[in-house]
Design a protein around this motif. Sequence first.
Motif, PDB file in Angstrom:
ATOM      1  N   CYS B 134     -58.635 -43.246  20.086  1.00 48.14           N
ATOM      2  CA  CYS B 134     -59.382 -43.511  21.633  1.00 48.14           C
ATOM      3  C   CYS B 134     -59.237 -41.973  22.057  1.00 48.14           C
ATOM      4  N   TRP B 136     -59.404 -39.266  20.787  1.00 47.78           N
ATOM      5  CA  TRP B 136     -60.669 -38.383  20.249  1.00 47.78           C
ATOM      6  C   TRP B 136     -61.737 -38.724  20.930  1.00 47.78           C
ATOM      7  N   LEU B 137     -62.067 -40.115  21.124  1.00 53.10           N
ATOM      8  CA  LEU B 137     -63.202 -40.414  21.715  1.00 53.10           C
ATOM      9  C   LEU B 137     -63.418 -39.800  23.115  1.00 53.10           C
ATOM     10  N   LEU B 138     -62.237 -39.903  23.807  1.00 53.33           N
ATOM     11  CA  LEU B 138     -62.402 -39.507  25.336  1.00 53.33           C
ATOM     12  C   LEU B 138     -62.599 -37.989  25.181  1.00 53.33           C
ATOM     13  N   LEU B 140     -64.294 -36.235  23.022  1.00 52.21           N
ATOM     14  CA  LEU B 140     -65.602 -35.999  22.631  1.00 52.21           C
ATOM     15  C   LEU B 140     -66.570 -36.286  23.786  1.00 52.21           C
TER      16      LEU B 140
END
Lengths: 234, 234
Positions: B134, B136-138, B140
């Motif tokens: 999560c 990482w998602l943020l 990106l």
Amino acid sequence: MPDTQVRAALEKLPHFRNLPRELLDALAAGSRVLELRAGETIFTQGTEPTGFFAVLAGAVRVYRISPDGREQVLHHLRAGQSFAEAAVLSFGRYPAHAIATEDDSRVVEIGAATFLKLFREDPRLSAAMVGSLCMWLLSLVERIEELQVASAPSRLARYLLRLPATGAKDPLMVELPMAKKELAAHLAIAPETLSRLLRRWQDSGVVETRGRHLALLDSRVLIAIADREGEEAS
Amino acid sequence: MPDTQVRAALEKLPHFRNLPRELLDALAAGSRVLELRAGETIFTQGTEPTGFFAVLAGAVRVYRISPDGREQVLHHLRAGQSFAEAAVLSFGRYPAHAIATEDDSRVVEIGAATFLKLFREDPRLSAAMVGSLCMWLLSLVERIEELQVASAPSRLARYLLRLPATGAKDPLMVELPMAKKELAAHLAIAPETLSRLLRRWQDSGVVETRGRHLALLDSRVLIAIADREGEEAS
DNA sequence: CGGTGCGTTGACATTTCTCAACTGTTGTGG
DNA sequence: CCACAACAGTTGAGAAATGTCAACGCACCG
């Protein structure tokens, strides 16, 4: 009991497909299906998550509003895709807005409370969520690659080449999943530039456009444009 | 046994911090610490994952090579950050290259086999991985937001404002985590443009540059530049 | 001391945006 | 059913931003 509909919906989601019966049943108990018309809100940036979602039919747009009011589209979602997992699992608030963009869209909401309880207990569910998050990561990385390419022709060509083919494959047919105006925003170019690029390519016989339907007549040229830093046809 | 070093390293990682002793011990058994000099390769795009990694000291760059040979930097990582989780969990190959960018960098590799076994058995570990993904998602998504902003001044200002402050806060001091050339690539602008922007802002007293160290003298102006579609200081 | 590579600066070419007008389509209300 | 409004899309012309090419200074390293 209306759960059969919800249950059937969950079964169709790629990342839930392999989950055992009882787990799906438990998830379904905390889920519900929403029927939406174009423009209806699913959730709002900054609010506390009530659950995460998956598209069953129609289309959903996820976007953010920046401080100065501009709208940034993060993703367009279609049947089978889920979203806002991270909001429920980790962030504690929705980091974006989500609305339906087509009439008769159907979306299933997997309720946060039920889901989190099951998630903590069952490693199979957490594995499924990890798969889902990894798919998101991949798509975001591709998006970044797309945006880092400097020239507008490159970005557009890359985008077109990645679209799934609809119908025939020799004159490669594709369909834009959004309005050209939105596509322009997606690629970070002005709508006028998009229009002119398509016009130019059409004039040189590389593509043929009919509304949102495009025929990629000469994909070799498109690939060249995508790879170089943008360039002419012929 | 050298595992104590590995074990201590794992304990310090944000997402492993709350894991129970025995789980950390088991993970440590399948992990090892790598000592690297600047430029040494950690893994190569397309190869099969032997594990995922976390930075203990120094810095790591993750980048891809596109078909035409251009290099696209995806991320710069520093102590405490992990990477390539998704490669191990889902993709089955490394989707990018990773190299150390400083001498005396230390990186811990969590071996794929051991990790996957524990991951499937223990929901606490999978929860930890979900947290990591999560994050990482943020990051990106933030990166995409950054790139979607059209103008170069905006992108640069946003980037500068997001850098962590080093030292004092009144004349807000920041340090660029990479060479200006690389920063330019990161922001998808030409190195010359970056140089000229900083020069202009320095001339108008908004920033002060000393190599990689910048003083953000007037953050209000910077914020205005970041929010609008980029413009003059005056 | 010469080489290598980053960073800077200048001049110039090009891309892309902006503004503005016009077209075509869609949907609504009279 | 038609007229009209609203909006996506197109086209043109000029302006502005940004990239390209080239030269030079400067630091680091052998």
